[in-house]
Design an enzyme around this catalytic site. Structure first.
Site, PDB file in Angstrom:
ATOM      1  N   LYS A  22      -7.259  21.759  42.379  1.00 54.48           N
ATOM      2  CA  LYS A  22      -8.076  21.285  41.245  1.00 54.48           C
ATOM      3  C   LYS A  22      -8.488  19.843  41.472  1.00 54.48           C
ATOM      4  O   LYS A  22      -9.649  19.480  41.309  1.00 54.48           O
ATOM      5  CB  LYS A  22      -7.286  21.370  39.939  1.00 54.48           C
ATOM      6  CG  LYS A  22      -7.933  20.584  38.788  1.00 54.48           C
ATOM      7  CD  LYS A  22      -7.138  20.595  37.513  1.00 54.48           C
ATOM      8  CE  LYS A  22      -6.138  19.509  37.384  1.00 54.48           C
ATOM      9  NZ  LYS A  22      -6.624  18.208  36.954  1.00 54.48           N
ATOM     10  N   ASN A  23      -7.523  19.002  41.886  1.00 52.04           N
ATOM     11  CA  ASN A  23      -7.820  17.574  41.984  1.00 52.04           C
ATOM     12  C   ASN A  23      -8.653  17.218  43.211  1.00 52.04           C
ATOM     13  O   ASN A  23      -9.091  16.079  43.340  1.00 52.04           O
ATOM     14  CB  ASN A  23      -6.523  16.765  41.911  1.00 52.04           C
ATOM     15  CG  ASN A  23      -5.929  16.845  40.507  1.00 52.04           C
ATOM     16  OD1 ASN A  23      -6.600  17.269  39.562  1.00 52.04           O
ATOM     17  ND2 ASN A  23      -4.681  16.466  40.375  1.00 52.04           N
ATOM     18  N   ARG A  92     -11.339  14.427  32.442  1.00 47.40           N
ATOM     19  CA  ARG A  92     -11.120  13.058  32.915  1.00 47.40           C
ATOM     20  C   ARG A  92     -11.924  12.785  34.164  1.00 47.40           C
ATOM     21  O   ARG A  92     -12.496  11.722  34.339  1.00 47.40           O
ATOM     22  CB  ARG A  92      -9.638  12.839  33.202  1.00 47.40           C
ATOM     23  CG  ARG A  92      -9.352  11.630  34.055  1.00 47.40           C
ATOM     24  CD  ARG A  92      -8.254  10.787  33.541  1.00 47.40           C
ATOM     25  NE  ARG A  92      -8.039   9.651  34.417  1.00 47.40           N
ATOM     26  CZ  ARG A  92      -8.324   8.396  34.072  1.00 47.40           C
ATOM     27  NH1 ARG A  92      -8.835   8.136  32.894  1.00 47.40           N
ATOM     28  NH2 ARG A  92      -8.092   7.401  34.892  1.00 47.40           N
ATOM     29  N   CYS A 116      -6.663  14.834  29.952  1.00 48.72           N
ATOM     30  CA  CYS A 116      -5.292  14.766  29.443  1.00 48.72           C
ATOM     31  C   CYS A 116      -5.009  13.394  28.818  1.00 48.72           C
ATOM     32  O   CYS A 116      -5.258  12.367  29.409  1.00 48.72           O
ATOM     33  CB  CYS A 116      -4.300  15.000  30.587  1.00 48.72           C
ATOM     34  SG  CYS A 116      -4.326  16.706  31.111  1.00 48.72           S
ATOM     35  N   ARG A 121      -5.736   5.921  29.970  1.00 52.10           N
ATOM     36  CA  ARG A 121      -5.968   5.999  31.414  1.00 52.10           C
ATOM     37  C   ARG A 121      -7.180   5.152  31.766  1.00 52.10           C
ATOM     38  O   ARG A 121      -8.305   5.598  31.757  1.00 52.10           O
ATOM     39  CB  ARG A 121      -6.085   7.464  31.813  1.00 52.10           C
ATOM     40  CG  ARG A 121      -4.728   8.137  31.572  1.00 52.10           C
ATOM     41  CD  ARG A 121      -4.697   9.596  31.784  1.00 52.10           C
ATOM     42  NE  ARG A 121      -4.928   9.940  33.164  1.00 52.10           N
ATOM     43  CZ  ARG A 121      -5.152  11.215  33.521  1.00 52.10           C
ATOM     44  NH1 ARG A 121      -5.246  12.127  32.597  1.00 52.10           N
ATOM     45  NH2 ARG A 121      -5.348  11.519  34.776  1.00 52.10           N
ATOM     46  N   PRO A 122      -6.925   3.862  32.047  1.00 55.09           N
ATOM     47  CA  PRO A 122      -8.007   2.912  32.285  1.00 55.09           C
ATOM     48  C   PRO A 122      -8.772   3.210  33.577  1.00 55.09           C
ATOM     49  O   PRO A 122      -8.292   3.957  34.440  1.00 55.09           O
ATOM     50  CB  PRO A 122      -7.273   1.577  32.399  1.00 55.09           C
ATOM     51  CG  PRO A 122      -5.893   1.926  32.827  1.00 55.09           C
ATOM     52  CD  PRO A 122      -5.594   3.259  32.197  1.00 55.09           C
ATOM     53  N   GLN A 125     -10.020  -0.378  37.793  1.00 54.85           N
ATOM     54  CA  GLN A 125     -10.077  -0.487  39.258  1.00 54.85           C
ATOM     55  C   GLN A 125     -11.323   0.175  39.831  1.00 54.85           C
ATOM     56  O   GLN A 125     -11.874  -0.284  40.835  1.00 54.85           O
ATOM     57  CB  GLN A 125      -8.812   0.130  39.886  1.00 54.85           C
ATOM     58  CG  GLN A 125      -7.519  -0.564  39.457  1.00 54.85           C
ATOM     59  CD  GLN A 125      -7.499  -2.035  39.872  1.00 54.85           C
ATOM     60  OE1 GLN A 125      -7.652  -2.360  41.043  1.00 54.85           O
ATOM     61  NE2 GLN A 125      -7.355  -2.922  38.893  1.00 54.85           N
ATOM     62  N   ASP A 304       2.578  14.872  38.744  1.00 56.20           N
ATOM     63  CA  ASP A 304       2.069  16.096  38.119  1.00 56.20           C
ATOM     64  C   ASP A 304       3.081  17.233  38.170  1.00 56.20           C
ATOM     65  O   ASP A 304       2.875  18.267  37.536  1.00 56.20           O
ATOM     66  CB  ASP A 304       0.780  16.567  38.808  1.00 56.20           C
ATOM     67  CG  ASP A 304      -0.326  15.572  38.628  1.00 56.20           C
ATOM     68  OD1 ASP A 304      -1.302  15.627  39.394  1.00 56.20           O
ATOM     69  OD2 ASP A 304      -0.224  14.712  37.733  1.00 56.20           O
ATOM     70  N   ARG A 397      -6.812  24.548  32.396  1.00 56.12           N
ATOM     71  CA  ARG A 397      -7.525  23.526  33.161  1.00 56.12           C
ATOM     72  C   ARG A 397      -6.948  23.363  34.563  1.00 56.12           C
ATOM     73  O   ARG A 397      -7.630  22.882  35.459  1.00 56.12           O
ATOM     74  CB  ARG A 397      -7.455  22.170  32.432  1.00 56.12           C
ATOM     75  CG  ARG A 397      -8.226  22.130  31.124  1.00 56.12           C
ATOM     76  CD  ARG A 397      -8.323  20.724  30.581  1.00 56.12           C
ATOM     77  NE  ARG A 397      -8.733  19.819  31.631  1.00 56.12           N
ATOM     78  CZ  ARG A 397      -8.142  18.636  31.845  1.00 56.12           C
ATOM     79  NH1 ARG A 397      -7.143  18.252  31.081  1.00 56.12           N
ATOM     80  NH2 ARG A 397      -8.557  17.856  32.822  1.00 56.12           N
TER      81      ARG A 397
HETATM   82  C1  EPZ Z   1      -5.241  11.650  39.404  1.00 58.17           C
HETATM   83  O1  EPZ Z   1      -5.581  10.998  38.193  1.00 58.17           O
HETATM   84  C2  EPZ Z   1      -4.987  13.093  39.025  1.00 58.17           C
HETATM   85  N1  EPZ Z   1      -6.191  13.644  38.415  1.00 58.17           N
HETATM   86  C3  EPZ Z   1      -3.834  13.172  38.033  1.00 58.17           C
HETATM   87  O2  EPZ Z   1      -3.567  14.552  37.818  1.00 58.17           O
HETATM   88  C4  EPZ Z   1      -2.597  12.538  38.661  1.00 58.17           C
HETATM   89  O3  EPZ Z   1      -1.559  12.535  37.704  1.00 58.17           O
HETATM   90  C5  EPZ Z   1      -2.913  11.102  39.089  1.00 58.17           C
HETATM   91  O4  EPZ Z   1      -4.047  11.098  39.980  1.00 58.17           O
HETATM   92  C6  EPZ Z   1      -1.736  10.455  39.816  1.00 58.17           C
HETATM   93  O5  EPZ Z   1      -1.423  11.207  40.950  1.00 58.17           O
HETATM   94  C7  EPZ Z   1      -7.220  13.984  39.202  1.00 58.17           C
HETATM   95  O6  EPZ Z   1      -7.156  13.856  40.418  1.00 58.17           O
HETATM   96  C8  EPZ Z   1      -8.424  14.563  38.520  1.00 58.17           C
HETATM   97  P1  EPZ Z   1      -4.649   7.269  39.113  1.00 58.17           P
HETATM   98  P2  EPZ Z   1      -6.179   9.490  38.241  1.00 58.17           P
HETATM   99  O7  EPZ Z   1      -5.912   6.519  39.025  1.00 58.17           O
HETATM  100  O8  EPZ Z   1      -6.967   9.327  39.466  1.00 58.17           O
HETATM  101  C9  EPZ Z   1      -3.398   3.452  36.638  1.00 58.17           C
HETATM  102  C10 EPZ Z   1      -3.296  16.503  36.594  1.00 58.17           C
HETATM  103  O9  EPZ Z   1      -2.385  16.869  35.845  1.00 58.17           O
HETATM  104  N2  EPZ Z   1      -4.805   3.070  36.762  1.00 58.17           N
HETATM  105  O10 EPZ Z   1      -4.044   7.543  40.456  1.00 58.17           O
HETATM  106  O11 EPZ Z   1      -6.805   9.220  36.936  1.00 58.17           O
HETATM  107  C11 EPZ Z   1      -3.197   4.678  35.773  1.00 58.17           C
HETATM  108  O12 EPZ Z   1      -3.137   4.310  34.408  1.00 58.17           O
HETATM  109  C12 EPZ Z   1      -3.827  15.104  36.509  1.00 58.17           C
HETATM  110  O13 EPZ Z   1      -3.835  17.237  37.480  1.00 58.17           O
HETATM  111  C13 EPZ Z   1      -5.217   1.819  36.312  1.00 58.17           C
HETATM  112  O14 EPZ Z   1      -4.430   1.033  35.788  1.00 58.17           O
HETATM  113  O15 EPZ Z   1      -4.830   8.667  38.360  1.00 58.17           O
HETATM  114  C14 EPZ Z   1      -1.900   5.235  36.297  1.00 58.17           C
HETATM  115  O16 EPZ Z   1      -0.819   4.560  35.692  1.00 58.17           O
HETATM  116  C15 EPZ Z   1      -3.176  14.306  35.385  1.00 58.17           C
HETATM  117  N3  EPZ Z   1      -6.525   1.465  36.450  1.00 58.17           N
HETATM  118  C16 EPZ Z   1      -1.934   4.893  37.791  1.00 58.17           C
HETATM  119  O17 EPZ Z   1      -2.919   3.860  37.928  1.00 58.17           O
HETATM  120  C17 EPZ Z   1      -7.456   2.298  37.030  1.00 58.17           C
HETATM  121  O18 EPZ Z   1      -8.639   1.911  37.135  1.00 58.17           O
HETATM  122  C18 EPZ Z   1      -2.357   6.040  38.673  1.00 58.17           C
HETATM  123  O19 EPZ Z   1      -3.573   6.567  38.162  1.00 58.17           O
HETATM  124  C19 EPZ Z   1      -7.021   3.562  37.478  1.00 58.17           C
HETATM  125  C20 EPZ Z   1      -5.696   3.915  37.343  1.00 58.17           C
END
Ligand code: EPZ
Length: 417
Positions: A22-23, A92, A116, A121-122, A125, A304, A397
């Site tokens: 999915k991701n 998302r 979700c 979820r900022p 970055q 996850d 999803r």
């Molecule tokens: C991806 O989300 C996955 N989703 C998530 O899976 C997964 O939990 C996550 O990566 C971590 O592995 C998809 O790929 C669609 P991140 P993503 O940016 O990219 C912080 C599922 O269940 N952060 O790696 O949104 C954030 O808050 C979903 O399949 C910032 O601070 O996650 C988090 O604490 C849920 N600023 C950490 O980084 C930013 O600009 C990691 O988030 C971006 C992120």
């Protein structure tokens, strides 16, 4: 709201075939619009997020054709259309359209994503990366407006290891002028999958899977055909379900290396694991050792999979500590497990799980995609009574064919409502 009904207590037995990730899919589909000619994706999962993306690309003027697990995106008549509301708020990962449209047209108007909501979820970055490439980014009424007269390669250090930001910057930089370096990049297999597609389209991306990625911009990208990697999160969920029900399951169509963290933890608990080239056999046992689990960025234990793991840890003989270092509050499923009789105490980023407490059937609610998976696994372990899991739309999803797959493995599970 649909409900999953589970009459548990039956060991899962047989073979389950894992679908495409999915991701990966939610990034590969928007990435296809960077090409001037059609892109075909194979091994596509049958998920609501993918269906929503089909609608989004159609809104942008692409011609999308789908068969069972294949999608062809013809971006020939694509145009940059503002998408401030509507479908973008349903998932998302719609934020990948920011990088893809910016990379293709130099502009994008995308509503802030949904998906979700276990915690804020900022995307700071992502925006940092777009601005480093020369784009102007403003938030106007809940929609992100991005404009760049010319994208120019830059050196970008991610303050947080972010899967989404790493991919989004790759999408925007693929056709920028000059070289972009992403430092402190995420290393998830799905990122490698996206880079593999982009390089097949003619991009020049190196170092993916390490913390430093180098992207040399090219003027244009062409169509190609790409097969999506198996879903390691789905695979880990079924491995845990096999262990929790003391079953004997072959999880087929996996890349064992992607499962290393889960496999290691299950072995520590006493689960019998046999690795094959593209499959893993999981044989459960009556007694499990407690283990401590730290959810980290890849190649650590995936955040996850921490909620499904929590359900299994309620079955261990002793106290396990599960800590999520990626998200600070991804434990909304814990009160629902407690409703089923689990003995879990939350302490900051950790869940302290006292095992050895038999769970009982109850009416519980999925608060997000992976929380739903945890509750389904908990229900599968309960002999006697029917566990009712509401919020099935979350589960759909991330897990295609969940009911049919579990039924084929011997579970008594059905949809109601
Ligand atoms: C991806 O989300 C996955 N989703 C998530 O899976 C997964 O939990 C996550 O990566 C971590 O592995 C998809 O790929 C669609 P991140 P993503 O940016 O990219 C912080 C599922 O269940 N952060 O790696 O949104 C954030 O808050 C979903 O399949 C910032 O601070 O996650 C988090 O604490 C849920 N600023 C950490 O980084 C930013 O600009 C990691 O988030 C971006 C992120």
């Amino acid at each position: 709201m649909e409900t999953l009904m589970i009459a548990g207590g039956r060991p899962l037995k047989g073979t389950v075939t894992i679908s495409g990730a999915k991701n990966s899919a939610v990034a590969l589909v928007p990435a296809a619009i960077l090409a001037e000619t059609p892109v075909t994706l194979d091994n596509l999962p049958d998920l609501s997020d993918v269906a929503i993306y089909t609608e989004l690309l159609t809104e942008l003027g692409a011609v999308v054709s789908r068969t069972a697990d294949q999608m062809t995106v013809d971006p020939t008549s694509l145009r940059s259309v503002p998408l401030p509301n509507g479908n973008v708020k349903k998932l998302r990962a719609s934020y990948y359209l920011m990088g893809a449209l910016l990379g293709r047209f130099g502009e994008a108007v995308i509503g802030l994503p949904g998906g979700c909501n276990f915690e804020p979820r900022p995307i700071d970055q992502h925006i940092k990366g777009f601005e480093a490439l020369g784009a102007r980014v403003t938030n106007e009424g809940g929609a992100i407006h991005i404009r760049a007269s010319r994208l120019t390669g830059a050196k970008i250090y991610l303050d947080v290891v972010s899967v989404g930001a790493t991919i989004n910057i790759m999408l925007a930089a693929a056709r920028a002028k000059g070289v972009t370096i992403i430092e402190n990049a995420a290393k998830e297999p799905e990122i490698i999958d996206v880079a593999t597609l982009l390089n097949s389209m003619g991009a020049q991306i190196k170092g993916v899977g390490t913390e430093t990625i180098r992207i040399e911009g090219v003027d244009s990208l062409h169509g190609c055909r790409h097969s999506i990697i198996p879903d390691r999160i789905q695979a880990g969920t079924y491995m845990i379900a096999a262990a929790a029900t003391r079953g004997d399951v072959i999880v087929d169509n996996v890349i064992p290396k992607h499962m290393e963290a889960v496999t290691a933890k299950l072995l520590e608990m006493g689960v019998q694991i046999t690795e094959m080239d593209e499959a893993i056999r999981v044989v459960g046992r009556p007694d499990y050792e407690p283990v401590d689990v730290k959810a980290l960025v890849y190649p650590g234990f995936a955040t996850d999979i921490q909620s499904p793991m929590a359900s299994l840890l309620t079955q261990a003989n002793g106290v396990s500590i599960l800590t999520d270092y990626v998200y600070s509050n991804r434990f909304k499923y814990v009160p629902e497990l407690i409703r089923m009789g689990a003995n879990i105490r939350l302490e900051g980023r950790s869940a302290v799980i006292q095992g050895g407490t038999p769970l009982s059937a109850a009416k519980v609610t999925a608060t997000d995609l992976r929380a739903g998976a945890a509750l389904v696994i908990a229900g599968l372990t309960v002999g006697g009574g029917v566990t009712e899991v509401s919020g099935v739309e979350f589960i759909d999803r991330g897990y295609d064919n969940l009911v049919s797959n579990l039924s084929m493995l011997g579970a008594e599970i059905w949809r109601q409502g």
